[in-house]
Design an enzyme around this catalytic site. Structure first.
Site, PDB file in Angstrom:
ATOM      1  N   TYR A  60      20.484 -27.105 -25.007  1.00 32.47           N
ATOM      2  CA  TYR A  60      19.518 -27.071 -26.579  1.00 32.47           C
ATOM      3  C   TYR A  60      18.622 -26.466 -27.153  1.00 32.47           C
ATOM      4  O   TYR A  60      17.664 -26.361 -26.462  1.00 32.47           O
ATOM      5  CB  TYR A  60      19.191 -28.839 -26.359  1.00 32.47           C
ATOM      6  CG  TYR A  60      19.909 -29.745 -26.295  1.00 32.47           C
ATOM      7  CD1 TYR A  60      21.350 -29.751 -26.363  1.00 32.47           C
ATOM      8  CD2 TYR A  60      19.834 -30.636 -25.598  1.00 32.47           C
ATOM      9  CE1 TYR A  60      22.192 -31.033 -26.287  1.00 32.47           C
ATOM     10  CE2 TYR A  60      20.585 -32.237 -25.152  1.00 32.47           C
ATOM     11  CZ  TYR A  60      21.709 -31.921 -25.835  1.00 32.47           C
ATOM     12  OH  TYR A  60      22.777 -32.901 -25.696  1.00 32.47           O
ATOM     13  N   HIS A 124      28.589 -30.989 -18.737  1.00 33.98           N
ATOM     14  CA  HIS A 124      27.691 -30.971 -20.634  1.00 33.98           C
ATOM     15  C   HIS A 124      29.211 -30.717 -21.334  1.00 33.98           C
ATOM     16  O   HIS A 124      29.500 -29.379 -21.058  1.00 33.98           O
ATOM     17  CB  HIS A 124      26.838 -30.531 -20.777  1.00 33.98           C
ATOM     18  CG  HIS A 124      26.421 -30.520 -22.246  1.00 33.98           C
ATOM     19  ND1 HIS A 124      25.144 -29.825 -22.801  1.00 33.98           N
ATOM     20  CD2 HIS A 124      27.005 -31.262 -23.108  1.00 33.98           C
ATOM     21  CE1 HIS A 124      24.760 -30.415 -24.134  1.00 33.98           C
ATOM     22  NE2 HIS A 124      26.168 -30.624 -24.443  1.00 33.98           N
TER      23      HIS A 124
END
Ligand code: NAD
Length: 332
Positions: A60, A124
């Site tokens: 992110y 992820h």
């Protein structure tokens, strides 16, 4: 707001997590440019209002989210917080689930988050990996990090729901503690509900992310990179317009809908400002009858308007119900 945000137990981890979790991807400026001080203030306000789960990833904002979250967390009591981050995804097209990379990645995340341990470390977006690598290499490496006390619990995340049973049916018991699904439990897509009995039977904690469908169910609309097909974007935009015309906040409606499912321990919403944190906590308290509102979530008049809007929104979204988009390797 005096009522306490309810908590639910996260599967067999035993962790008690607030029903509303803080999605920290916006702290990495992935939706819009954010000011670091505003982001830190949002984290502090979330904690003050009873949110104890904070979810980030090195992906992110190319590590920015972890760095900002780390700065915010160092002023809070660490033992009262469930810090969740991820390994394996480092860019839109950059993945590495090798034991060597994820071991280094955890060390880097610990430094950015300014913490000696991570409560929940997740692989992820596993649909971008060879799933047998997750089973045979990544999860064993994470088990070693657990043994060293650097990681308390392990999770897997992804978009296509089929990747979860593939890995869970092959990994040894206890290798995975938590599953994080996103964009599959919201007003337009509830397909996660079909997988819940299987996950519960395995004792897994269930986290759902993106109850606003990554911005589709907001009055400002989704970011330009949103991957949904045009019919989903059009249906959600029509639903948002209908709500606006009725004086109903579509994000509040969507969040309340998501939070009412008791099988989902925590629902992560992306937040980066004090105002948005307060609005979402207020919706959560109203949805669960803890904020002094009635069962429908709010004052009777407002709740009546929301119930009518909900029925119409469900009708508007019907043609796009459970429509998703491709993600990951074709074989997954
Ligand atoms: P989301 O559905 O929570 O939408 C976030 C967007 O909605 C942001 O632009 C935010 O500012 C806005 N928003 C939030 N509350 C609002 C409100 N009350 N009114 C208007 N707008 C509002 O999507 P998300 O941020 O992608 O998902 C939440 C979190 O879940 C992420 O931050 C991340 O931590 C996690 N997540 C994980 C994965 C994964 O692991 N693969 C994928 C998606 C999300």
């Amino acid at each position: 707001m005096h009522a306490k945000l309810p908590r639910r137990v996260l599967g067999s981890t035993g962790l008690e997590v607030s029903v509303l979790g803080f999605g920290a991807s916006p702290l990495g400026s992935v939706f819009e440019e954010i000011n670091e001080a505003d982001g830190i203030a949002a984290v502090h306000e979330a904690f003050r209002l009873g949110i104890n789960v904070f979810d980030t990833s090195p992906f992110y904002g190319a590590t920015k989210s972890e760095t900002v979250l780390g700065k915010a967390l160092k002023d809070l009591p660490r033992e009262q917080i469930v810090v969740c981050t991820k390994v394996g995804r480092y860019g839109p097209e950059l993945f590495d689930f090798s034991a060597e990379r994820i071991t280094a990645s955890v060390a880097e995340s610990l430094a950015r988050l300014q913490t000696p341990y991570i409560d929940l470390l997740q692989c992820h977006d596993i649909e971008f990996a060879p799933l047998d690598q997750i089973v045979n290499e990544t999860l064993p490496a994470l088990a070693r990090l657990k043994e060293r006390g650097l990681v308390r619990f392990v999770g897997i995340t992804g978009l296509p729901l089929g990747v979860f049973p593939y890995v869970l049916d092959r990994a040894p018991p206890g290798a995975v503690d938590v599953v994080l699904s996103y964009c599959h439990y919201s007003l337009n897509d509830t397909s996660l509900a079909g997988l819940v009995p299987y996950l519960r039977a395995k004792g897994l904690g269930v986290i759902s992310a993106s109850p606003l469908s990554m911005g589709l169910l907001t009055k400002q609309g989704p970011p330009s990179w949103h991957p949904a097909p045009p019919e989903v974007k059009a249906a959600c935009a029509a639903a948002a317009s209908h709500c606006a015309a009725q004086g109903v906040d579509i994000s509040s409606l969507a969040l309340k809908f998501a939070l009412r499912n008791p099988d989902i321990a925590t629902t992560l919403v992306g937040m980066a400002s004090v105002e948005v944190v307060r609005a979402n906590v207020e919706s959560a308290l109203a949805a669960l009858g803890a904020g002094g509102g009635d069962a429908a979530g709010g004052t009777s008049e407002a709740a009546g308007a929301e119930l009518r809007a909900l029925a119409e929104v469900e009708r508007i979204l019907a043609p796009a119900r459970d429509v998703t988009w491709p993600s990951g390797r074709p074989e997954n």
